[in-house]
Write an enzyme that holds these catalytic residues in place. Structure first.
Site, PDB file in Angstrom:
ATOM      1  N   HIS A  17      26.592  45.544  40.546  1.00 52.33           N
ATOM      2  CA  HIS A  17      28.061  45.938  40.422  1.00 52.33           C
ATOM      3  C   HIS A  17      28.279  45.485  39.217  1.00 52.33           C
ATOM      4  O   HIS A  17      28.573  44.226  39.602  1.00 52.33           O
ATOM      5  CB  HIS A  17      28.501  46.123  41.772  1.00 52.33           C
ATOM      6  CG  HIS A  17      29.429  47.237  41.601  1.00 52.33           C
ATOM      7  ND1 HIS A  17      30.881  47.537  41.835  1.00 52.33           N
ATOM      8  CD2 HIS A  17      28.953  48.691  42.499  1.00 52.33           C
ATOM      9  CE1 HIS A  17      31.372  48.615  41.597  1.00 52.33           C
ATOM     10  NE2 HIS A  17      30.680  49.428  42.108  1.00 52.33           N
ATOM     11  N   ASP A  43      24.507  52.452  47.296  1.00 55.71           N
ATOM     12  CA  ASP A  43      23.276  53.748  46.657  1.00 55.71           C
ATOM     13  C   ASP A  43      21.684  53.537  47.064  1.00 55.71           C
ATOM     14  O   ASP A  43      20.704  54.097  47.255  1.00 55.71           O
ATOM     15  CB  ASP A  43      23.230  53.985  45.582  1.00 55.71           C
ATOM     16  CG  ASP A  43      24.251  55.036  44.641  1.00 55.71           C
ATOM     17  OD1 ASP A  43      25.074  56.052  45.281  1.00 55.71           O
ATOM     18  OD2 ASP A  43      24.770  54.218  43.596  1.00 55.71           O
TER      19      ASP A  43
HETATM   20  N1  CMC Z   1      17.932  44.840  38.501  1.00 52.47           N
HETATM   21  C1  CMC Z   1      18.207  43.789  37.899  1.00 52.47           C
HETATM   22  N2  CMC Z   1      18.987  43.130  37.040  1.00 52.47           N
HETATM   23  C2  CMC Z   1      19.934  43.368  36.494  1.00 52.47           C
HETATM   24  C3  CMC Z   1      20.249  44.816  37.811  1.00 52.47           C
HETATM   25  C4  CMC Z   1      19.206  45.668  38.696  1.00 52.47           C
HETATM   26  N3  CMC Z   1      19.769  46.695  39.362  1.00 52.47           N
HETATM   27  N4  CMC Z   1      21.662  45.066  37.532  1.00 52.47           N
HETATM   28  C5  CMC Z   1      22.245  43.881  37.010  1.00 52.47           C
HETATM   29  N5  CMC Z   1      20.765  42.943  36.348  1.00 52.47           N
HETATM   30  C6  CMC Z   1      21.287  42.246  35.596  1.00 52.47           C
HETATM   31  C7  CMC Z   1      21.406  42.485  34.133  1.00 52.47           C
HETATM   32  O1  CMC Z   1      20.302  42.887  33.963  1.00 52.47           O
HETATM   33  C8  CMC Z   1      21.902  40.873  33.525  1.00 52.47           C
HETATM   34  O2  CMC Z   1      21.040  40.321  32.960  1.00 52.47           O
HETATM   35  P1  CMC Z   1      21.509  39.375  32.301  1.00 52.47           P
HETATM   36  O3  CMC Z   1      22.519  38.353  32.946  1.00 52.47           O
HETATM   37  O4  CMC Z   1      20.600  38.325  31.918  1.00 52.47           O
HETATM   38  O5  CMC Z   1      21.692  39.809  30.558  1.00 52.47           O
HETATM   39  C9  CMC Z   1      23.109  41.050  34.637  1.00 52.47           C
HETATM   40  O6  CMC Z   1      22.154  41.100  35.704  1.00 52.47           O
HETATM   41  C10 CMC Z   1      24.246  41.410  34.061  1.00 52.47           C
HETATM   42  O7  CMC Z   1      23.960  42.822  34.409  1.00 52.47           O
HETATM   43  P2  CMC Z   1      25.167  44.243  33.462  1.00 52.47           P
HETATM   44  O8  CMC Z   1      24.891  44.719  33.669  1.00 52.47           O
HETATM   45  O9  CMC Z   1      25.251  42.891  32.438  1.00 52.47           O
HETATM   46  O10 CMC Z   1      26.395  44.067  34.457  1.00 52.47           O
HETATM   47  P3  CMC Z   1      27.183  45.805  34.638  1.00 52.47           P
HETATM   48  O11 CMC Z   1      28.228  45.188  35.260  1.00 52.47           O
HETATM   49  O12 CMC Z   1      26.646  45.873  33.149  1.00 52.47           O
HETATM   50  O13 CMC Z   1      26.046  47.261  34.691  1.00 52.47           O
HETATM   51  C11 CMC Z   1      25.214  48.226  36.590  1.00 52.47           C
HETATM   52  C12 CMC Z   1      26.104  47.311  36.404  1.00 52.47           C
HETATM   53  C13 CMC Z   1      25.225  48.924  38.668  1.00 52.47           C
HETATM   54  C14 CMC Z   1      25.203  49.217  35.901  1.00 52.47           C
HETATM   55  C15 CMC Z   1      23.855  47.151  36.813  1.00 52.47           C
HETATM   56  O14 CMC Z   1      23.664  46.240  38.111  1.00 52.47           O
HETATM   57  C16 CMC Z   1      23.062  48.242  37.132  1.00 52.47           C
HETATM   58  O15 CMC Z   1      21.973  48.444  36.246  1.00 52.47           O
HETATM   59  N6  CMC Z   1      22.308  48.852  38.556  1.00 52.47           N
HETATM   60  C17 CMC Z   1      21.270  50.061  38.953  1.00 52.47           C
HETATM   61  C18 CMC Z   1      21.985  50.654  38.912  1.00 52.47           C
HETATM   62  C19 CMC Z   1      23.156  51.092  39.902  1.00 52.47           C
HETATM   63  O16 CMC Z   1      22.692  50.350  41.574  1.00 52.47           O
HETATM   64  N7  CMC Z   1      23.915  51.745  39.831  1.00 52.47           N
HETATM   65  C20 CMC Z   1      24.629  52.083  41.398  1.00 52.47           C
HETATM   66  C21 CMC Z   1      26.071  51.385  41.340  1.00 52.47           C
HETATM   67  S1  CMC Z   1      27.260  51.294  42.460  1.00 52.47           S
HETATM   68  C22 CMC Z   1      27.729  52.610  42.833  1.00 52.47           C
HETATM   69  C23 CMC Z   1      28.270  53.602  42.161  1.00 52.47           C
HETATM   70  O17 CMC Z   1      29.248  52.801  40.860  1.00 52.47           O
HETATM   71  O18 CMC Z   1      27.690  54.439  41.388  1.00 52.47           O
END
Ligand code: CMC
Length: 421
Positions: free
Chosen positions: A304, A361
């Site tokens: 998140h 989720d």
């Molecule tokens: N699986 C594997 N690695 C992950 C995941 C994951 N689900 N989420 C984040 N990471 C890693 C990412 O690769 C990055 O690694 P590094 O620092 O080595 O590059 C690090 O963690 C930080 O991730 P980010 O993408 O920069 O984080 P963000 O804040 O931009 O993204 C997120 C947040 C929710 C989009 C992301 O965690 C994600 O894609 N999660 C899976 C999709 C998901 O469950 N979404 C629902 C979110 S909660 C409810 C809502 O908002 O609707």
């Protein structure tokens, strides 16, 4: 608090500090460009506050979520979704009279215009219900042309229209998809019962929603009701900032919610769990894929932008999933698989170091499945829950003394001036 001095290009400016009631601090940079010629650049807006808001507080490090000051743990399961909606929209919980009034207006306005029913025939049978929902919510504006009005009474009336009618549209899109006749809303039923009635009634005999399902849905809707400036809420504010009507702004939010990184994650989680199950339950392999930077696979329902601790909503939903499945006497192997995945991830350095925990989720789809709601409807369920939050933010924005059309800037890196040869 003392203003912060920022020196840019030998030009020093004083930026006021904005203090929130929960000790959050923001640097007001509204004079930055005017005085220095510079702008800030913050792709993904992780460091940018777009507004001041009184609606919802989140502390992502501590795993805290409060609506209008009330901790989510106190609201969930103790009040109804309609009371939560009232709280978000009005700032206070309703008195008994206000509650009756609010609930009555939601019941009275649940029908959509008869002509709108024909629109459902224009969609292919296999249309994703989110496509139908966003189109139908925009279409509502054609039946409520007064939505251009800035009159407070009309604004409040259309807020009720959206809250009352979107669940009807959602249920009709399910019925259409399944080739079933539409079931009209019933004024004797409360919000959640009415939705279940429109989804699952058989036109031949009377339907009584199982109280286990009513309670579970009430809980899920409350947990989704608001989450401050997330992608879809920011979209509602951005679209609404052009003074587009409220139906258009909410429809934009629905489209933003659809993506798998946001509300679409609940559908993606179940699809992921099914894939892992089909692949011999080899969940450890998928944990490795999630960590592999050469693989596009992410553990859906994990991580998140704001929570770097267990999402408080996921904690409640995980417990509820166990309870609901036990009460309904359902044994869902996907729940066991989700728990195994969680356990491995929470003990893995990759997830620990990045603060990746289950989000809202991860377990919600398990409950929706147990309720008989199909996977492609999960994000629609999220939208139903998030409606009060979107509407509260839209209303807060249009009434804000800082109201301005939202219009970010950019740093241009394309070709400099050139001419046709
Ligand atoms: N699986 C594997 N690695 C992950 C995941 C994951 N689900 N989420 C984040 N990471 C890693 C990412 O690769 C990055 O690694 P590094 O620092 O080595 O590059 C690090 O963690 C930080 O991730 P980010 O993408 O920069 O984080 P963000 O804040 O931009 O993204 C997120 C947040 C929710 C989009 C992301 O965690 C994600 O894609 N999660 C899976 C999709 C998901 O469950 N979404 C629902 C979110 S909660 C409810 C809502 O908002 O609707």
């Amino acid at each position: 608090m003392k203003p912060i001095k920022i020196k840019v290009n030998n030009q020093e400016i004083e930026c006021p500090v904005i203090e929130g009631t929960e000790n959050e601090h923001g640097i007001n940079i509204t004079q930055l460009r005017k005085k220095t010629g510079y702008i800030t650049l913050d792709p993904g807006y992780a460091n940018t506050g777009a507004c001041i808001s009184k609606i919802t507080f989140i502390d992502g490090e501590k795993g805290i979520l409060r609506y209008r000051g009330y901790p989510i743990e106190e609201l969930a399961g103790k009040i109804s979704f309609t009371e939560t909606a009232y709280l978000l929209l009005n700032g206070e919980l309703p008195s008994q009279d206000e509650k009756n009034q609010f609930s009555k207006s939601l019941r009275k306005n649940a029908n959509i215009h008869e002509d709108m029913k024909r629109f459902f025939d224009g969609f292919p049978l296999n249309a994703h219900p989110m496509a139908t929902l966003s189109s139908m919510v925009t279409a509502l504006s054609a039946f409520h042309p007064d939505s251009e009005s800035e009159d407070e009474e009309i604004i409040n009336k259309n807020i009720i229209n959206i809250l009352a009618k979107v669940k009807t549209i959602a249920a009709y899109s399910y019925r259409k998809y399944n080739g079933l006749p539409f079931i009209y809303p019933n004024q004797d039923l409360n919000y959640v019962e009415n939705f279940l009635h429109m989804m699952f009634s058989d036109s031949q005999e009377e339907y009584h929603a199982d109280p286990v399902l009513v309670d579970a849905l009430n809980l899920l809707l409350i947990l989704h009701a608001d989450h401050e400036q997330n992608c879809s809420t920011s979209t509602v504010r951005l679209a609404g900032s052009s003074k587009s009507n409220v139906f258009g702004a909410i429809s934009s939010g629905i489209s933003a919610l659809w993506g798998p990184l946001h509300g679409g994650a609940n559908q993606a989680v179940i699809e992921m769990l099914k894939t892992i199950k089909k692949d011999g339950n080899n969940y450890k392999k998928y944990i490795e894929y999630a960590k592999d930077k050469n693989s596009p696979f992410r553990l859906m329902g994990f991580g998140h932008r704001v929570y770097k601790n267990y999402d408080p909503r996921a904690k409640i939903i995980k417990k509820a999933a166990d309870q609901v499945l036990t009460k309904l006497k359902i044994n869902d192997p996907l729940l066991d698989l989700a728990k195994q995945l969680e356990e491995v991830a929470l003990n893995d350095d990759y997830f620990v170091q990045r603060g990746l925990y289950p989000n809202v989720d991860f377990y919600s789809g398990i409950i929706y499945r147990a309720m008989g709601i199909p996977t492609n409807m999960f994000t629609v369920m999220f939208a139903l829950g998030r409606l009060p939050g979107w509407l509260a933010h839209w209303k807060e924005m249009i009434n804000s003394p800082d109201f301005k059309i939202n219009r970010p800037r950019q740093i241009y890196t394309g070709p400099t001036k050139r001419s046709l040869k």
